[in-house]
Structure formats: C-alpha cells, structure tokens
Design a protein around this motif. Structure first.
Motif, mmCIF file in Angstrom:
data_model
loop_
_atom_site.group_PDB
_atom_site.id
_atom_site.type_symbol
_atom_site.label_atom_id
_atom_site.label_comp_id
_atom_site.label_asym_id
_atom_site.label_seq_id
_atom_site.Cartn_x
_atom_site.Cartn_y
_atom_site.Cartn_z
ATOM 1 N N ASN A 44 0.818 -1.217 0.000
ATOM 2 C CA ASN A 44 0.000 0.000 0.000
ATOM 3 C C ASN A 44 0.849 1.263 0.000
ATOM 4 O OD1 ASN A 44 0.996 0.039 2.591
ATOM 5 N ND2 ASN A 44 -0.953 -0.463 3.570
ATOM 6 N N ASP A 45 2.176 1.090 -0.098
ATOM 7 C CA ASP A 45 3.103 2.217 -0.163
ATOM 8 C C ASP A 45 3.777 2.205 -1.536
ATOM 9 O OD1 ASP A 45 4.914 4.247 1.623
ATOM 10 O OD2 ASP A 45 6.123 3.198 0.126
ATOM 11 N N PRO A 46 3.762 3.317 -2.280
ATOM 12 C CA PRO A 46 4.313 3.312 -3.637
ATOM 13 C C PRO A 46 5.804 2.994 -3.695
ATOM 14 C CG PRO A 46 3.751 5.549 -2.931
ATOM 15 C CD PRO A 46 3.159 4.626 -1.933
ATOM 16 N N LEU A 47 6.552 3.353 -2.672
ATOM 17 C CA LEU A 47 7.984 3.050 -2.687
ATOM 18 C C LEU A 47 8.246 1.574 -2.412
ATOM 19 C CD1 LEU A 47 9.467 6.193 -0.904
ATOM 20 C CD2 LEU A 47 9.218 5.735 -3.356
ATOM 21 N N ASP A 48 7.435 0.966 -1.534
ATOM 22 C CA ASP A 48 7.529 -0.482 -1.336
ATOM 23 C C ASP A 48 7.175 -1.210 -2.634
ATOM 24 O OD1 ASP A 48 8.218 -0.120 1.303
ATOM 25 O OD2 ASP A 48 6.181 -0.444 2.066
ATOM 26 N N ALA A 49 6.137 -0.712 -3.305
ATOM 27 C CA ALA A 49 5.738 -1.321 -4.580
ATOM 28 C C ALA A 49 6.849 -1.174 -5.614
ATOM 29 C CB ALA A 49 4.448 -0.679 -5.083
ATOM 30 N N HIS A 71 11.006 -7.576 -9.736
ATOM 31 C CA HIS A 71 10.274 -8.201 -10.845
ATOM 32 C C HIS A 71 11.000 -7.943 -12.167
ATOM 33 C CE1 HIS A 71 5.993 -9.330 -12.387
ATOM 34 N NE2 HIS A 71 6.944 -9.978 -13.029
ATOM 35 N N CYS A 72 11.545 -6.742 -12.335
ATOM 36 C CA CYS A 72 12.312 -6.441 -13.547
ATOM 37 C C CYS A 72 13.549 -7.337 -13.640
ATOM 38 C CB CYS A 72 12.732 -4.978 -13.566
ATOM 39 S SG CYS A 72 11.369 -3.818 -13.807
ATOM 40 N N HIS A 128 8.469 2.778 -16.917
ATOM 41 C CA HIS A 128 7.159 3.276 -16.483
ATOM 42 C C HIS A 128 7.167 3.607 -14.991
ATOM 43 C CE1 HIS A 128 2.794 3.556 -16.005
ATOM 44 N NE2 HIS A 128 2.906 2.701 -15.004
ATOM 45 N N TRP A 129 7.687 2.692 -14.180
ATOM 46 C CA TRP A 129 7.688 2.915 -12.747
ATOM 47 C C TRP A 129 8.685 3.998 -12.339
ATOM 48 C CZ3 TRP A 129 4.973 1.168 -8.461
ATOM 49 C CH2 TRP A 129 3.906 0.319 -8.764
ATOM 50 N N LEU A 157 15.252 1.364 -10.294
ATOM 51 C CA LEU A 157 14.447 1.188 -11.505
ATOM 52 C C LEU A 157 15.219 1.661 -12.730
ATOM 53 C CD1 LEU A 157 11.032 2.315 -10.034
ATOM 54 C CD2 LEU A 157 11.546 0.022 -10.914
ATOM 55 N N LEU A 158 15.981 2.750 -12.588
ATOM 56 C CA LEU A 158 16.813 3.215 -13.693
ATOM 57 C C LEU A 158 17.906 2.200 -14.029
ATOM 58 C CD1 LEU A 158 17.169 6.944 -12.595
ATOM 59 C CD2 LEU A 158 15.919 6.124 -14.611
#
Length: 389
Positions: A179-184, A191-192, A210-211, A233-234
C-alpha cells in the motif's frame, strides 16, 4: 515470426553475410551459427544472442521470442519443495495462532541469513513463516504489509535460484499487499530483475521505465527511500537496454541513476532492507556490468579499479556479481590465474550463492577448457559449481 534460427538466417541474408562472415563479426564459431539456423541449438545464452544481434545491427529481442532461460536443477527444486507448498497454500494452517509481532520478529531475526545467502537455513524457516503470514492476513488485514515484505524476499530468492514461476507468483502476491508506492517500486525492481533473467528484455525495460517515471523524485528534497527506488528502476532499465543492443538508452538511464546516487551521499540501506542498498558504488558496479555485456573487458578492468570491493559486505545482488564480471574480463584477457583466484574468493564468501550461478560455471569452463591437465584446486571448484568437464 518463425524460429530463432529462421530469423537469424533471414537477417543474415538481408545483410549479405555468409555464416562464417556473421560468425567473424559476432565473435562466435561458424558451427554455432549453423546449428542455430538449423534449430539444432536451443540452449544459447542471452549474451550470445546479443553478440549476433550487434553484428546484424538489430535489437536482441528480435531473436528472443522462443529463447528459453535456464531453470533450477533438480537438487535445488528438492531443497525448496516445502517452501513452494507453503507459497501456494498447500499446507495446513499452523496449530498455534500466530501474531503480527511474532512474525515480524521472526522475519527480522532471519535477515542475516538472507543477506549472507544461507539458502538452506532460510529454506527451513520459510514454510512456517509463509503459513503464519497467510493465517494472520485472514484475521487481520493490517498484517498485509509484513506479508508483502516476506513475499518480496521470497520472490527475490526464487529468482536467485532460478525458480521463475514461483518467483512470479510470489512477487505478484507481494504487489497485492503493498500500500506504499515506494515499497511497490522496490518489488517492481525485483520483478524487472526476474524478467531480465528470463530474457524478457522489452518487458523489463518498459516496466522499469514506467515505474521510474512514476516515482521520480524532486532531487533537492528526495529522501533515501525515494532515491533508492528511483535509482534501482533506472539501473534495471539500463540493464535491459544494454542487453537489447540499445547502448545510448543504457548510458542515458545509468547517468540518471548516478544523479540519484550522488544525491544519496553514499551507499545507504533504507530501513535496513538490503535489497534497497543504493549509492555511487552500486551504480559503478552496474556500469562495469554493462561494459561486460558490451564485451569490453578492458573497460571492465579500468572501471573496477576505482571500486573499493574490499570495503563492501559480500552480498549476492551487488558485490559478488561484480566480482564475476571482473573474473570474466580477466579471463578474456588471458589472465586466467587472477580470474581463478577471484572465483575462489567468491566461493569462500558466498558458497550457496555461487552454486546457483551459471555465469560462474561458464567463466570456469573458459579457464580450464583448453588445459590438458587440471590442478586439484581446479577440479575441486569444477565439482563444487557442478561443471561437467
């Protein structure tokens, strides 16, 4: 689209190349090109496909549709069988009612085992923890955060041990609990990495980009959590781009990651979560990895000389992979003794991690492949990493 072999043959002919000509440009054998075009080889590595793609001036993903990634061996799957049962909810619920505090304490107590890649010990703890987590969430939805973190770790470890279906399942369930965008975002980064290990380069690059766009922080006000999430993510996007023969895009994204790393002020571990450790050294090691993918062993050695690996704890997701890149660069420069010593060091620091690394086996195979006789140390290491020789 046809098979991989049909696509290679089609592009090769359009470029006016013979099989030998393509082999020379790609730095592989003509017999390999012939076998690929005849669909007689299905175990080709992603790195080899990239070399062929570079020679033909096409994205690596042009040849990826039917590329099969290596999965876990039978010994590994046997070790993790109880964990898979618990992950899929096939076990009976615990007889004693778990508590959120108890599960959280058990998870924290297990963290040194995760960090040190002590897989066999983690495997004995996980079934009970997974059963407790599912039971808790059934009675108390507020426990989903703890379960999400546990499932993220399970997804990471299943990716590490090449149990890709289970990794996908665990990470998907973890996302449902976040429920936290940074945890997600941290879960998406893992997953990447899973997609990268499976050779799904387009999917990994698009997901990471995207993320990264979604969580991009204002650098002057960013917290370590935000910088780590964005930076990782980068790095995933850069890793996918370089493997897909998109060097310009890979360079652009890793430069952005370095911007985040510099703002971080050093390699930090937000909330003591080792999966989120990020900073200038992390980015420097990923630059080395990109150089190795580009088949630039000279650049790998040059860049690696500025990275203080002796100051880093042996963690599989950063330092050990970096050391394998350095060992491979040394091997390609015919400095076999130095490469072998690095492999021995990694074995000493992370034995259970190393047995799951096809990369380590390939490096060792390159070192001993043309030797008429092997030393006792070489035979011992070959047996340890399960190399047929």
């Amino acid at each position: 689209m046809g098979t991989i072999g049909e696509r290679i043959r089609s592009v090769r002919k359009r470029r006016g190349l013979t099989q030998q000509g393509l082999a020379d440009l790609a730095g592989v054998s003509a017999s390999l090109i012939r076998k690929l075009e005849q669909d007689a080889r299905r175990d080709v590595r992603l790195e080899t496909l990239r070399k062929i793609a570079v020679a033909l001036k096409v994205p690596t993903t042009s040849f990826m549709a039917q590329h099969d990634s290596e999965s876990a061996d039978e010994r590994t799957r046997d070790l993790w069988a109880p964990v898979r049962r618990a992950l899929y909810g096939l076990d009976s619920p615990p007889s004693e009612a778990p508590t959120r505090e108890g599960l959280g304490s058990a998870l924290e107590a297990s963290m040194p085992l995760w960090k040190q890649d002590r897989y066999s010990q983690v495997a004995t703890m996980l079934p009970r923890m997974l059963r407790d987590a599912d039971t808790l969430v059934t009675a108390d939805l507020s426990a989903r955060h703890v379960r999400g973190r546990l499932l993220h770790l399970v997804g990471w470890l299943m990716t590490q041990t090449r149990q890709f279906d289970e990794a996908e399942f665990a990470l998907s369930r973890a996302m449902d609990d976040m429920n936290d965008p940074l945890d997600a975002a941290a879960t998406i980064s893992t997953h990447c990495w899973l997609l990268l290990r499976q050779g799904q380069l387009n999917e990994a690059r698009q997901m990471a980009t995207h993320w990264a766009d979604d969580v991009e922080p204002r650098i002057s006000r960013a917290t370590p959590h935000q910088l780590s999430a964005w930076g990782w993510l980068l790095l995933r996007s850069s890793a996918a781009a370089i493997r897909d023969n998109r060097p310009g895009e890979a360079d652009d994204t890793i430069r952005l990651a370095r911007t985040a790393a510099v703002a971080m002020g050093g390699d930090l571990t937000p909330d003591e979560d080792f999966l989120r450790t990020f900073g200038p050294i992390t980015v420097a090691m990923k630059r080395v990895e990109n150089a190795m993918v580009e088949d630039r062993p000279d650049k790998v050695i040059q860049l690696s000389q500025t990275i203080p690996v002796t100051d880093l704890r042996p963690t599989s997701n950063n330092r050990n992979r970096h050391l394998l890149d350095v060992a491979e660069a040394l091997r390609r420069m015919h400095r076999h003794g130095e490469a072998f010593e690095i492999l021995q060091g990694v074995r000493h620091d992370a034995p259970e991690w190393m047995t799951n690394q096809r990369y380590a086996r390939d490096i060792l195979k390159g070192i001993i492949g043309k030797r008429r006789t092997l030393t006792g140390e070489m035979r011992n290491l070959a047996d340890f990493v399960r190399l047929e020789y």
